[in-house]
Design a protein around this motif. Structure first.
Motif, PDB file in Angstrom:
ATOM      1  N   HIS A  83     -14.877   7.229 -36.042  1.00  0.00           N
ATOM      2  CA  HIS A  83     -13.662   6.622 -36.592  1.00  0.00           C
ATOM      3  C   HIS A  83     -13.443   7.055 -38.031  1.00  0.00           C
ATOM      4  N   ALA A  95     -11.686   5.370 -41.599  1.00  0.00           N
ATOM      5  CA  ALA A  95     -11.301   4.048 -42.097  1.00  0.00           C
ATOM      6  C   ALA A  95     -10.457   4.153 -43.364  1.00  0.00           C
ATOM      7  N   HIS A 106     -13.696   6.191 -45.528  1.00  0.00           N
ATOM      8  CA  HIS A 106     -14.848   6.908 -44.963  1.00  0.00           C
ATOM      9  C   HIS A 106     -14.536   7.495 -43.601  1.00  0.00           C
ATOM     10  N   THR A 111     -16.770   8.660 -40.074  1.00  0.00           N
ATOM     11  CA  THR A 111     -17.978   8.160 -39.420  1.00  0.00           C
ATOM     12  C   THR A 111     -18.442   9.122 -38.343  1.00  0.00           C
ATOM     13  N   GLN A 142     -24.764   0.785 -37.045  1.00  0.00           N
ATOM     14  CA  GLN A 142     -24.086   1.578 -38.074  1.00  0.00           C
ATOM     15  C   GLN A 142     -24.962   1.673 -39.318  1.00  0.00           C
ATOM     16  N   GLU A 179     -20.266   7.381 -42.985  1.00  0.00           N
ATOM     17  CA  GLU A 179     -20.870   6.387 -42.101  1.00  0.00           C
ATOM     18  C   GLU A 179     -21.366   7.055 -40.818  1.00  0.00           C
TER      19      GLU A 179
HETATM   20 NI    NI Z   1     -16.562   2.328 -40.564  1.00  0.00          NI
END
Ligand code: NI
Length: 266
Positions: free
Chosen positions: A40, A42, A164, A166, A209, A234
């Protein structure tokens, strides 16, 4: 390049410009022969009319991302939503917004002053997710916001851009677990966000995570330049639901701690 590729490419270029460690993480994994897929991306924003998460989501929704789940982070005064695309190779989009009305009056006034500097129609820009900071803010104002909300201060300093990316750990072929990946990152000199332990969530939560700590970069304020935490990288490992499909949502208690990856060290 398709419109989807162009948007993701613009986000990545803007992100790596403020997050030099992202390119180093990629180089570390690429040297092992990995092809990185992102779980993902963010973004953050202020919850004000025309600039909230709906405005930030519009460029993604036009390209096929659809909303899936809503979250609330009471202590941090945030609401969030995530979007997924029919093409499972594409990253999910996680957008949070600060609930301005829950902040002290002075902080609310500061944020409304910043937003009031934006030209009419700013929130409708197709490039809003990487439009950057289009208001003047001085260092003292940033510091004052920090005392109220690390999140508010981050958005004031950086504006509209990815917070961020990921890495999808499930798709790595040379790393068997998040523990193993974290050890690899530490050995390469990366500082991880240890708030609540390096790994947030567990197989029982269906999502683990971890993240680097945001590195500090020079940011130009209206009156001076100062080194402050920017963005982080991440890493997410997902587990299967009883039906065998991977859990695609988020775990609020874990996300709450991940937000602290950009906190200023005091
Ligand atoms: Ni995240």
């Amino acid at each position: 390049m398709t419109d989807v590729e162009a948007l993701l490419d613009a986000l990545w270029r803007d992100y790596t410009a403020t997050t030099p460690q992202a390119a180093r993480v990629h180089a570390l994994l690429a040297a092992r022969g990995e092809q990185i897929v992102n779980d993902h991306v963010a973004l953050r924003t202020f919850g004000v009319p025309g600039l909230g998460l709906a405005a930030l989501a519009a460029p993604f929704e036009r390209l096929g991302w659809t909303p899936r789940g809503d979250y609330r982070f009471d202590d941090k005064h945030l609401v969030a939503r995530y979007w997924a695309h029919a093409d499972a190779q594409l990253p999910k989009v996680f957008i949070s917004e600060l609930v301005i009305e829950e902040l002290p009056a002075a902080a609310q006034a500061t944020i409304r002053d910043l937003v009031a500097q934006l030209p009419a129609g700013f929130g409708a820009r197709a490039d809003l997710p990487y439009a950057g900071r289009a208001w003047r803010v001085d260092h003292a104002t940033y510091r004052a916001l920090l005392d109220v909300s690390e999140y508010a201060a981050w958005v004031a300093a950086f504006g509209f851009r990815v917070n961020h990316f990921t890495v999808d750990v499930n798709r790595l072929t040379t790393v068997a677990s998040l523990v193993e990946l974290d050890d690899l990152l530490r050995a390469a000199g990366f500082a991880l966000n240890e708030s609540g332990g390096a790994i947030k969530g567990s197989p029982r939560d269906l999502l683990e995570q971890s993240s680097t700590r945001a590195e500090e970069i020079d940011v130009t304020f209206a009156d001076t330049t100062a080194r402050i935490p920017s963005c982080y990288y991440e890493f997410a490992r997902r587990y299967a639901l009883p039906d065998g499909s991977l859990f695609e949502g988020f775990v609020p208690a874990s996300a709450d701690k991940i937000f602290e990856s950009t906190d200023v060290r005091r």
